[in-house]
Design a protein around this motif. Structure first.
Motif, mmCIF file in Angstrom:
data_model
loop_
_atom_site.group_PDB
_atom_site.id
_atom_site.type_symbol
_atom_site.label_atom_id
_atom_site.label_comp_id
_atom_site.label_asym_id
_atom_site.label_seq_id
_atom_site.Cartn_x
_atom_site.Cartn_y
_atom_site.Cartn_z
ATOM 1 N N ASP A 76 -15.130 22.295 -23.042
ATOM 2 C CA ASP A 76 -13.678 22.229 -23.275
ATOM 3 C C ASP A 76 -13.330 21.293 -24.427
ATOM 4 O OD1 ASP A 76 -13.291 23.986 -21.245
ATOM 5 O OD2 ASP A 76 -12.545 22.543 -19.793
ATOM 6 N N PHE A 77 -13.969 20.140 -24.475
ATOM 7 C CA PHE A 77 -13.650 19.137 -25.494
ATOM 8 C C PHE A 77 -14.003 19.632 -26.891
ATOM 9 C CE2 PHE A 77 -14.160 15.210 -27.929
ATOM 10 C CZ PHE A 77 -13.110 14.415 -27.474
ATOM 11 N N LEU A 78 -15.116 20.388 -26.993
ATOM 12 C CA LEU A 78 -15.606 20.847 -28.300
ATOM 13 C C LEU A 78 -15.482 22.358 -28.465
ATOM 14 C CD1 LEU A 78 -18.800 18.581 -28.460
ATOM 15 C CD2 LEU A 78 -16.614 18.213 -29.609
ATOM 16 N N GLY A 79 -14.572 22.953 -27.730
ATOM 17 C CA GLY A 79 -14.430 24.410 -27.729
ATOM 18 C C GLY A 79 -14.205 25.023 -29.097
ATOM 19 N N TYR A 80 -13.541 24.285 -29.992
ATOM 20 C CA TYR A 80 -13.249 24.835 -31.319
ATOM 21 C C TYR A 80 -14.515 25.104 -32.130
ATOM 22 C CZ TYR A 80 -14.335 20.410 -33.666
ATOM 23 O OH TYR A 80 -14.980 19.302 -34.167
ATOM 24 N N LYS A 81 -15.639 24.448 -31.755
ATOM 25 C CA LYS A 81 -16.893 24.626 -32.488
ATOM 26 C C LYS A 81 -17.798 25.684 -31.857
ATOM 27 C CE LYS A 81 -18.837 20.948 -34.232
ATOM 28 N NZ LYS A 81 -19.531 19.655 -34.403
ATOM 29 N N ILE A 82 -17.427 26.155 -30.664
ATOM 30 C CA ILE A 82 -18.325 27.006 -29.877
ATOM 31 C C ILE A 82 -17.906 28.465 -29.988
ATOM 32 C CG2 ILE A 82 -19.223 27.459 -27.551
ATOM 33 C CD1 ILE A 82 -18.561 24.440 -26.955
ATOM 34 N N ASN A 219 -6.475 1.589 -7.547
ATOM 35 C CA ASN A 219 -6.242 2.941 -8.066
ATOM 36 C C ASN A 219 -6.325 2.943 -9.588
ATOM 37 O OD1 ASN A 219 -5.700 3.786 -5.438
ATOM 38 N ND2 ASN A 219 -3.526 3.327 -5.630
ATOM 39 N N SER A 220 -7.295 3.665 -10.123
ATOM 40 C CA SER A 220 -7.449 3.798 -11.570
ATOM 41 C C SER A 220 -6.805 5.114 -12.002
ATOM 42 C CB SER A 220 -8.937 3.783 -11.942
ATOM 43 O OG SER A 220 -9.127 4.090 -13.298
ATOM 44 N N ILE A 221 -5.647 5.035 -12.629
ATOM 45 C CA ILE A 221 -4.897 6.228 -13.010
ATOM 46 C C ILE A 221 -5.188 6.566 -14.474
ATOM 47 C CG2 ILE A 221 -2.645 7.360 -13.031
ATOM 48 C CD1 ILE A 221 -3.387 6.232 -10.278
ATOM 49 N N ILE A 222 -5.688 7.770 -14.717
ATOM 50 C CA ILE A 222 -5.952 8.233 -16.072
ATOM 51 C C ILE A 222 -4.715 8.965 -16.576
ATOM 52 C CG2 ILE A 222 -7.530 9.496 -17.582
ATOM 53 C CD1 ILE A 222 -8.850 7.304 -15.837
ATOM 54 N N GLU A 227 -5.222 18.043 -23.047
ATOM 55 C CA GLU A 227 -5.567 19.098 -22.094
ATOM 56 C C GLU A 227 -7.047 19.445 -22.153
ATOM 57 O OE1 GLU A 227 -4.801 21.692 -18.996
ATOM 58 O OE2 GLU A 227 -3.439 20.224 -19.897
ATOM 59 N N LYS A 228 -7.653 19.329 -23.331
ATOM 60 C CA LYS A 228 -9.067 19.678 -23.498
ATOM 61 C C LYS A 228 -10.004 18.621 -22.930
ATOM 62 C CE LYS A 228 -7.766 22.218 -27.635
ATOM 63 N NZ LYS A 228 -7.666 22.145 -29.102
ATOM 64 N N SER A 229 -9.445 17.516 -22.460
ATOM 65 C CA SER A 229 -10.248 16.458 -21.833
ATOM 66 C C SER A 229 -10.117 16.453 -20.310
ATOM 67 C CB SER A 229 -9.849 15.083 -22.387
ATOM 68 O OG SER A 229 -10.164 14.983 -23.752
ATOM 69 N N LYS A 230 -9.477 17.479 -19.770
ATOM 70 C CA LYS A 230 -9.286 17.536 -18.315
ATOM 71 C C LYS A 230 -10.619 17.452 -17.579
ATOM 72 C CE LYS A 230 -7.356 20.453 -14.652
ATOM 73 N NZ LYS A 230 -6.696 21.748 -14.328
ATOM 74 N N ASN A 231 -11.621 18.226 -18.038
ATOM 75 C CA ASN A 231 -12.909 18.212 -17.352
ATOM 76 C C ASN A 231 -13.727 16.961 -17.660
ATOM 77 O OD1 ASN A 231 -13.189 20.550 -15.627
ATOM 78 N ND2 ASN A 231 -12.977 21.769 -17.473
ATOM 79 N N LEU A 232 -13.450 16.299 -18.785
ATOM 80 C CA LEU A 232 -14.072 15.002 -19.048
ATOM 81 C C LEU A 232 -13.696 14.027 -17.947
ATOM 82 C CD1 LEU A 232 -15.543 12.873 -20.789
ATOM 83 C CD2 LEU A 232 -13.405 12.588 -22.069
ATOM 84 N N PHE A 233 -12.438 14.067 -17.538
ATOM 85 C CA PHE A 233 -11.995 13.129 -16.511
ATOM 86 C C PHE A 233 -12.271 13.617 -15.090
ATOM 87 C CE2 PHE A 233 -9.765 11.551 -20.266
ATOM 88 C CZ PHE A 233 -10.298 10.265 -20.248
ATOM 89 N N PHE A 277 -3.919 0.465 -11.808
ATOM 90 C CA PHE A 277 -4.097 0.112 -13.223
ATOM 91 C C PHE A 277 -4.371 1.409 -13.973
ATOM 92 C CE2 PHE A 277 -8.224 -0.477 -11.194
ATOM 93 C CZ PHE A 277 -9.127 0.121 -12.066
ATOM 94 N N PHE A 278 -4.191 1.405 -15.302
ATOM 95 C CA PHE A 278 -4.057 2.660 -16.030
ATOM 96 C C PHE A 278 -4.951 2.725 -17.266
ATOM 97 C CE2 PHE A 278 -0.269 1.942 -13.603
ATOM 98 C CZ PHE A 278 0.104 3.197 -13.129
ATOM 99 N N THR A 279 -5.371 3.970 -17.577
ATOM 100 C CA THR A 279 -6.088 4.272 -18.812
ATOM 101 C C THR A 279 -5.326 5.365 -19.549
ATOM 102 O OG1 THR A 279 -8.267 3.748 -17.868
ATOM 103 C CG2 THR A 279 -8.228 5.165 -19.817
ATOM 104 N N PHE A 280 -4.842 5.057 -20.747
ATOM 105 C CA PHE A 280 -4.196 6.064 -21.596
ATOM 106 C C PHE A 280 -5.270 6.725 -22.455
ATOM 107 C CE2 PHE A 280 -0.619 3.633 -20.310
ATOM 108 C CZ PHE A 280 0.523 4.393 -20.524
ATOM 109 N N PHE A 281 -5.202 8.058 -22.544
ATOM 110 C CA PHE A 281 -6.211 8.782 -23.332
ATOM 111 C C PHE A 281 -5.529 9.847 -24.176
ATOM 112 C CE2 PHE A 281 -9.560 11.863 -24.195
ATOM 113 C CZ PHE A 281 -10.617 11.034 -24.570
ATOM 114 N N TYR A 282 -5.792 9.781 -25.478
ATOM 115 C CA TYR A 282 -5.150 10.695 -26.427
ATOM 116 C C TYR A 282 -6.164 11.110 -27.487
ATOM 117 C CZ TYR A 282 -2.597 11.748 -30.766
ATOM 118 O OH TYR A 282 -2.176 12.311 -31.937
#
Length: 382
Positions: A76-82, A219-222, A227-233, A277-282
């Motif tokens: 999913d993360f690298l789908g544009y290359k596959i 609670n670690s909230i991501i 959207e392409k990182s959904k499966n990473l998390f 506590f929170f992790t922002f991911f972009y």
């Protein structure tokens, strides 16, 4: 910059100097799991196998948990290359059986070779006439014996690497190479561990997380804006929960999809109970849909000439600003480039973070004793 293409802002909390020294010592000790993250690790497949399946376009990966989540994250993360199509069978869902008539190369992944759900799915999807590759331990398990019966390829899954830690071994790298990606580019550990800035950030981040746990924030909230990182998390969620959820300790990882969740759970995050506590991911997108200026009403002229990525980034920064004003603990990842190197660095960071947290909490980060109880009870009931 945390790394070349990742901007990382850590928790703004006090650091324990003596704890930092202890964590550094843990990393300096010999560790087979950590060694598998580096370029010196030798995968148990060769170029001959890759060449054999290079021309195939349709692949199916069958597995559960760590056996499949890392591969899904890569796809999913690298789908544009596959350019190839991968289907993932990661639950008991017989409705998938009738959705396609294409012929697949099946990759069946199970460390133990005895995972009930994987066995059931193999029984449903895999035929003797298929091209099958089994990744499993070199022992007489159900799937190992079945692979021999089907005269299938068998790739040995190292017994010292648990499924959730295996993404940079043959478990994730064989599928990645079949996707047309460069497995070597994922393996950044050797350079990262020599990078003092990376090391300091990693250890400082672990110290902050331990401080938050001490303050009963479990609670670690991501806060995920990609959207392409959904499966990473999804992979990260298993890594943290299964590695640290022991002896009445642990962290509950929860993935929140943004900006959609601004209109639901964000109210609770900002104004509800305070044990999060929170992790922002972009991830920066170079190609993004642009607003049609002609259709925008004058009341919202500030949207003109903006693309979706710019809007999403503004929402991320706005949320971070509000969190700062309310003294809510968070860290932030901003990814500038979507490639193997970046994803491999993220995998490495999260794996090292998890191992260090486990050791600091006096937990074994490599086992999952409670899950084994359910496996035994399920077998008894069947």
């Amino acid at each position: 910059m945390f790394l070349k293409d990742i901007d990382f802002k850590e928790f703004n909390l006090k650091k324990n100097i003596s704890l930092k020294k202890k964590l550094n010592k843990i990393l300096s000790k010999k560790n087979s799991v950590i060694d598998s993250l580096g370029k010196n690790y030798i995968n148990s497949y060769d170029k001959k196998l890759l060449n054999k399946y290079k021309k195939f376009l349709n692949f199916r990966v069958i597995g559960m948990g760590g056996s499949i989540l890392g591969t899904q994250a890569i796809y999913d993360f690298l789908g544009y290359k596959i350019k190839k199509k991968f289907q993932f069978i990661n639950n008991l869902d017989s409705s998938l059986k009738n959705k396609t008539k294409e012929k697949y190369v099946n990759l069946i992944v199970s460390k133990s070779g005895n995972t009930i759900e994987t066995i059931a799915n193999v029984n449903l999807f895999v035929k003797k006439t298929d091209h099958n590759i089994f990744i499993t331990e070199n022992k007489k398990s159900y799937l190992f014996l079945l692979a021999n019966k089907l005269k299938s390829e068998i790739i040995h899954h190292n017994n010292f690497i648990g499924g959730r830690y295996s993404v940079l071994s043959e478990v994730g790298m064989l599928p990645a190479e079949l996707m047309g990606l460069n497995a070597n580019n994922f393996k950044n550990y050797n350079n990262l561990i020599k990078n003092k800035f990376f090391l300091n950030k990693l250890i400082s981040n672990v110290c902050s997380t331990l401080y938050l746990i001490k303050k009963k924030k479990f609670n670690s909230i991501i806060i995920n804006y990609d959207e392409k990182s959904k499966n990473l998390f999804e992979w990260y969620q298993q890594l943290i929960a299964e590695s640290l959820g022991k002896k009445s300790k642990g962290i509950l990882p929860v993935v929140s999809s943004m900006p959609k969740d601004n209109h639901s759970v964000m109210q609770l995050f900002l104004d509800g109970f305070k044990n999060n506590f929170f992790t922002f991911f972009y991830v920066q997108e170079n190609k993004s849909y642009k607003i049609n200026n002609k259709e925008i009403l004058s009341s919202h002229s500030y949207l003109k000439n903006k693309n979706f990525d710019k809007i999403i980034y503004a929402q991320k920064k706005a949320t971070e600003n509000v969190f700062k004003k309310q003294n809510i603990a968070f860290r932030s990842f901003e990814v500038k480039k979507r490639d193997e190197n970046t994803l491999g660095s993220l995998f490495t960071f999260f794996i090292l973070e998890t191992i260090l947290l486990g050791k600091a909490l006096n937990l074994n980060p490599y086992d999952q004793p409670a899950v084994e109880l359910i496996k035994k009870e399920t077998k008894r009931l069947l």
